[in-house]
Write an enzyme that holds these catalytic residues in place. Sequence first.
Site, PDB file in Angstrom:
ATOM      1  N   LEU A  65      11.362 -54.315 -34.358  1.00 22.10           N
ATOM      2  CA  LEU A  65      11.881 -54.792 -33.077  1.00 22.10           C
ATOM      3  C   LEU A  65      13.202 -55.530 -33.245  1.00 22.10           C
ATOM      4  O   LEU A  65      14.109 -55.405 -32.425  1.00 22.10           O
ATOM      5  CB  LEU A  65      10.857 -55.727 -32.415  1.00 22.10           C
ATOM      6  N   ASP A  77      16.783 -62.803 -42.039  1.00 19.42           N
ATOM      7  CA  ASP A  77      15.662 -62.082 -42.620  1.00 19.42           C
ATOM      8  C   ASP A  77      15.581 -62.436 -44.100  1.00 19.42           C
ATOM      9  O   ASP A  77      16.540 -62.973 -44.670  1.00 19.42           O
ATOM     10  CB  ASP A  77      15.854 -60.563 -42.440  1.00 19.42           C
ATOM     11  N   THR A 137       6.486 -48.913 -34.673  1.00 18.39           N
ATOM     12  CA  THR A 137       7.328 -49.431 -35.742  1.00 18.39           C
ATOM     13  C   THR A 137       6.975 -48.652 -37.006  1.00 18.39           C
ATOM     14  O   THR A 137       5.996 -47.889 -37.025  1.00 18.39           O
ATOM     15  CB  THR A 137       7.074 -50.936 -35.974  1.00 18.39           C
ATOM     16  N   TYR A 180      -3.279 -64.699 -35.935  1.00 15.64           N
ATOM     17  CA  TYR A 180      -2.148 -64.099 -35.229  1.00 15.64           C
ATOM     18  C   TYR A 180      -2.208 -64.428 -33.742  1.00 15.64           C
ATOM     19  O   TYR A 180      -1.208 -64.854 -33.147  1.00 15.64           O
ATOM     20  CB  TYR A 180      -2.174 -62.585 -35.446  1.00 15.64           C
ATOM     21  N   VAL A 186      12.461 -68.658 -41.913  1.00 15.32           N
ATOM     22  CA  VAL A 186      12.405 -69.349 -40.625  1.00 15.32           C
ATOM     23  C   VAL A 186      11.522 -70.593 -40.650  1.00 15.32           C
ATOM     24  O   VAL A 186      11.688 -71.484 -39.812  1.00 15.32           O
ATOM     25  CB  VAL A 186      11.937 -68.400 -39.497  1.00 15.32           C
TER      26      VAL A 186
END
Length: 256
Positions: free
Chosen positions: A17, A36, A197, A162, A60
């Site tokens: 995405l 990334d 994906t 998740y 992150v």
Amino acid sequence: MDIKGKTAIVTGGASGLGQATVERYAADGANVAIFDLNEELGNALVEKLGSNVAFFKVNVADEESVQAGIDGVVAKFGALHIVNNFAGIAPACKTLSKKGPHPLDTYMSVVMVNQVGTFNVARLAAEKMAANEPVNDDGVRGVIINTASVAAYEGQIGQVAYSATKGAVVGMTLPMARELAPYGIRVNTIAPGLIWTPLFEKIDPEYIKSLEASVVFPHRLGKTSEIAALSAHIVANDYINGETIRMDAGVRMQPK
């Protein structure tokens, strides 16, 4: 906000995405920074798209890593206007299984990347956005687009960590939008459904067909380009704020 000439950060931008959104933003005339950990894919995307795209190796969940990345973006492109938080992980694990209780370190790793990572990037990016001059008559200085999932609402078996983190992303959307409104920063969240994906390339085609059959309409998996198109629309439409948008063709996930 007109995206042309603006600067965006896309976390998880080297694939899936995130990659589709990087490609869309670059095509629309934005400067784009890929955050990334995959240097090979990130640098390949930069080579493909040109000088208005840059790669930064960023974790992150790490404050110093994100701050260094954001400072690098502003140094290179002069400002920061847009953030898309796509970086995330989704290990499958039950609360209790034949292997025993859900490992706490696995749970915490999901929390740190999906939940804390999203907030970490958003809060530090907002500081830079607040320093911008308004870009239009609405007084907009920036846009933050976070990524949840339909799992925030209908988590499946094995998705307890998740789902919890994606529910947290949904939950932070409105208060963050309210808190950043005085600075001219909008905040929205996209909750994707079943999007094709590269992960699906390794899945049994018959199982994919069953997933497609569960989608209300159209009967197919979503395209990464469709998520990217929604992101571009959110950037352009100043009246979308504080909202979580399900993009799932009407699917409602079953327990498994």
